[in-house]
Design an enzyme around this catalytic site. Structure first.
Site, PDB file in Angstrom:
ATOM      1  N   LEU A 167       7.994   8.037   6.717  1.00  0.00           N
ATOM      2  CA  LEU A 167       7.664   6.664   7.085  1.00  0.00           C
ATOM      3  C   LEU A 167       6.510   6.161   6.226  1.00  0.00           C
ATOM      4  O   LEU A 167       5.417   6.730   6.244  1.00  0.00           O
ATOM      5  CB  LEU A 167       7.285   6.603   8.566  1.00  0.00           C
ATOM      6  N   GLY A 186       2.512  10.202   7.665  1.00  0.00           N
ATOM      7  CA  GLY A 186       1.428  10.650   6.789  1.00  0.00           C
ATOM      8  C   GLY A 186       0.094  10.692   7.509  1.00  0.00           C
ATOM      9  O   GLY A 186      -0.311   9.714   8.149  1.00  0.00           O
ATOM     10  N   ASP A 235      -8.123   6.871   4.513  1.00  0.00           N
ATOM     11  CA  ASP A 235      -8.760   6.785   3.184  1.00  0.00           C
ATOM     12  C   ASP A 235      -9.211   5.388   2.801  1.00  0.00           C
ATOM     13  O   ASP A 235      -9.550   5.142   1.643  1.00  0.00           O
ATOM     14  CB  ASP A 235      -7.789   7.292   2.117  1.00  0.00           C
ATOM     15  N   LYS A 236      -9.234   4.427   3.727  1.00  0.00           N
ATOM     16  CA  LYS A 236      -9.651   3.057   3.410  1.00  0.00           C
ATOM     17  C   LYS A 236      -8.857   2.489   2.238  1.00  0.00           C
ATOM     18  O   LYS A 236      -9.378   1.740   1.423  1.00  0.00           O
ATOM     19  CB  LYS A 236     -11.149   3.017   3.078  1.00  0.00           C
ATOM     20  N   ARG A 278      -7.820   3.779  -0.453  1.00  0.00           N
ATOM     21  CA  ARG A 278      -8.241   4.161  -1.806  1.00  0.00           C
ATOM     22  C   ARG A 278      -7.084   4.723  -2.622  1.00  0.00           C
ATOM     23  O   ARG A 278      -7.088   4.625  -3.842  1.00  0.00           O
ATOM     24  CB  ARG A 278      -9.353   5.220  -1.726  1.00  0.00           C
ATOM     25  N   HIS A 279      -6.126   5.340  -1.946  1.00  0.00           N
ATOM     26  CA  HIS A 279      -5.029   6.010  -2.641  1.00  0.00           C
ATOM     27  C   HIS A 279      -3.718   5.291  -2.319  1.00  0.00           C
ATOM     28  O   HIS A 279      -2.922   5.747  -1.503  1.00  0.00           O
ATOM     29  CB  HIS A 279      -4.963   7.484  -2.230  1.00  0.00           C
ATOM     30  N   LEU A 332       8.929   0.977   9.616  1.00  0.00           N
ATOM     31  CA  LEU A 332       9.289   0.415  10.918  1.00  0.00           C
ATOM     32  C   LEU A 332       9.530  -1.085  10.764  1.00  0.00           C
ATOM     33  O   LEU A 332       8.883  -1.748   9.952  1.00  0.00           O
ATOM     34  CB  LEU A 332       8.183   0.659  11.937  1.00  0.00           C
ATOM     35  N   VAL A 345      -3.029  -3.294  10.951  1.00  0.00           N
ATOM     36  CA  VAL A 345      -2.955  -1.899  10.527  1.00  0.00           C
ATOM     37  C   VAL A 345      -2.607  -1.037  11.730  1.00  0.00           C
ATOM     38  O   VAL A 345      -2.892  -1.396  12.873  1.00  0.00           O
ATOM     39  CB  VAL A 345      -4.288  -1.420   9.914  1.00  0.00           C
ATOM     40  N   LEU A 346      -1.978   0.096  11.478  1.00  0.00           N
ATOM     41  CA  LEU A 346      -1.570   0.997  12.556  1.00  0.00           C
ATOM     42  C   LEU A 346      -2.138   2.385  12.317  1.00  0.00           C
ATOM     43  O   LEU A 346      -2.107   2.894  11.203  1.00  0.00           O
ATOM     44  CB  LEU A 346      -0.038   1.094  12.630  1.00  0.00           C
TER      45      LEU A 346
END
Length: 380
Positions: free
Chosen positions: A225, A245, A249-250, A252-253, A271, A284-285
């Site tokens: 997902l 996942g 990481d704010k 960043r990646h 989803l 955000v989730l």
């Protein structure tokens, strides 16, 4: 002896030999010192907190015992017997009865293979999200098999030290040092046994065989997902394995979960938040929100209802035209004080407001863990 040394000795000049003293440690910064003191105070208060918990449990047992004694009626009184029987058959009593949780043949795997990409505060948040995911799944009316893969490094150390190894007593969840593919392999093997679960809830009447219906995910497939996926998940499938996942990481990646899945040749999906919800702002989730939304779908078989029950009210999400809320169901989670995170493994929101799903919350949640009315786990 060299001429230079002889001359120095003759003139009475002797230079001291240099000493090899280790360099002094650099002084701690104020923030580092504060953190160190907080951790020390937390450790020192561990026993006191343990005693307080025992005291509260003891007081709670005493209150229950007193209530039972006060409400006890004579078993020889026929009127009291009839009244007790009528009360037990009342609608309120039936609703209050604890329902039995049913194990379904479906698996959720939290991929924690990003330990080296997170900072300490972000790992704390991830640990809180994993704990909440376990809580939500274990209390759900229809449970999934839950796996936590790549469970090592700093994250594992936090669970074993700061969190006192509480995860070792959790039921219905497996912690693996291997990656999410190993977790998927173990999930597939478990679902093939008699403990794999039965087809109920949203899977009622479904066949365990593969159905070639052209959907992005077939029964038994592994689906990662991620909001970066071009595929939208329309429904969860029996014997399916869904990877979430585990990275904070704010953002960043960017795209790291999608790239990880593509490199392994694993299907991806997001989803259908944008298909059901209108969002007034960027949304955000957290990882635990993803798990809870899927758990609610297994009970309701309705994405709109699942989103409305899980998403915090302060986010201002509303159902799109044509979607309805079932009467009597709670809508929009009241956990407004909860820290939100951005799980890259999550799904994309409304197309006008793209959702960045790089699960990132750098502070651990301090709110009370959510509960779905208590259930007895079947087979535990």
């Amino acid at each position: 002896m060299s001429d230079l040394v002889k001359t120095s000795l003759a003139n009475g000049h002797i230079s001291p030999m240099p000493t090899s003293e280790p360099p002094a440690d650099p002084p701690l910064s104020k923030n580092k010192l504060k953190k160190l003191l907080r951790d020390q105070a937390w450790e020192e208060g561990r026993e006191r907190r343990k005693e307080l918990r025992k005291k509260k449990k003891s007081e709670k047992r005493e209150r229950k015992r007193a209530d039972t004694d006060n409400n006890d009626t004579s078993p020889t009184d026929p009127t009291a017997k009839r009244k007790a029987s009528d009360d037990a058959d009342s609608p309120a009593a039936k609703i209050a009865k604890r329902q039995k949780s049913i194990q379904l043949p479906i698996s959720f795997v939290i991929d924690c293979g990003f330990d080296d990409l997170m900072m300490d505060g972000e790992r704390k948040s991830l640990a809180s999200q994993i704990t909440r995911s376990y809580s939500d799944n274990s209390k759900a009316l229809f449970r999934s098999h839950l796996f936590v893969s790549s469970f090592n490094g700093h994250l594992k150390n936090r669970f074993e030290t700061t969190l006192s190894g509480q995860h070792a007593s959790w039921k219905g969840v497996k912690f693996l040092q291997g990656d999410f593919e190993e977790g998927a392999t173990q999930a597939r093997e478990l679902m093939a046994t008699e403990k794999g679960g039965r087809l109920a809830g949203a899977f009622e009447g479904k066949s365990s065989a593969r159905e070639e219906d052209g959907d992005s995910a077939e029964p038994g497939d592994i689906v990662y997902l991620t909001s970066d996926s071009p595929n939208t998940l329309t429904e969860l499938k029996p014997y399916g394995i869904y990877i979430v996942g585990g990275i904070v990481d704010k953002n960043r990646h960017k795209g790291i979960c999608y790239k990880r899945a593509m490199d392994r040749g694993v299907k991806t999906a997001k989803l259908p938040i944008g298909d059901y919800m209108k969002m007034s702002s960027r949304f955000v989730l957290a990882t635990n929100h993803v798990v809870e939304i899927m758990s609610r779908w297994l009970e309701l078989k309705d994405w709109g209802q699942a989103f409305m029950q899980v998403m915090p009210r302060r986010k201002g999400g509303t159902l799109k035209d044509g979607a309805t809320v079932l009467e009597g169901l709670p809508t929009m989670s009241g956990r407004d004080g909860e820290n939100e995170t951005e799980p890259r493994s999550q799904m994309q929101g409304d197309k006008q407001e793209p959702v960045v799903l790089e699960k990132n919350c750098d502070e651990p949640s301090t709110t009370e863990q959510p509960t779905i009315a208590g259930h007895i786990q079947e087979g535990d």
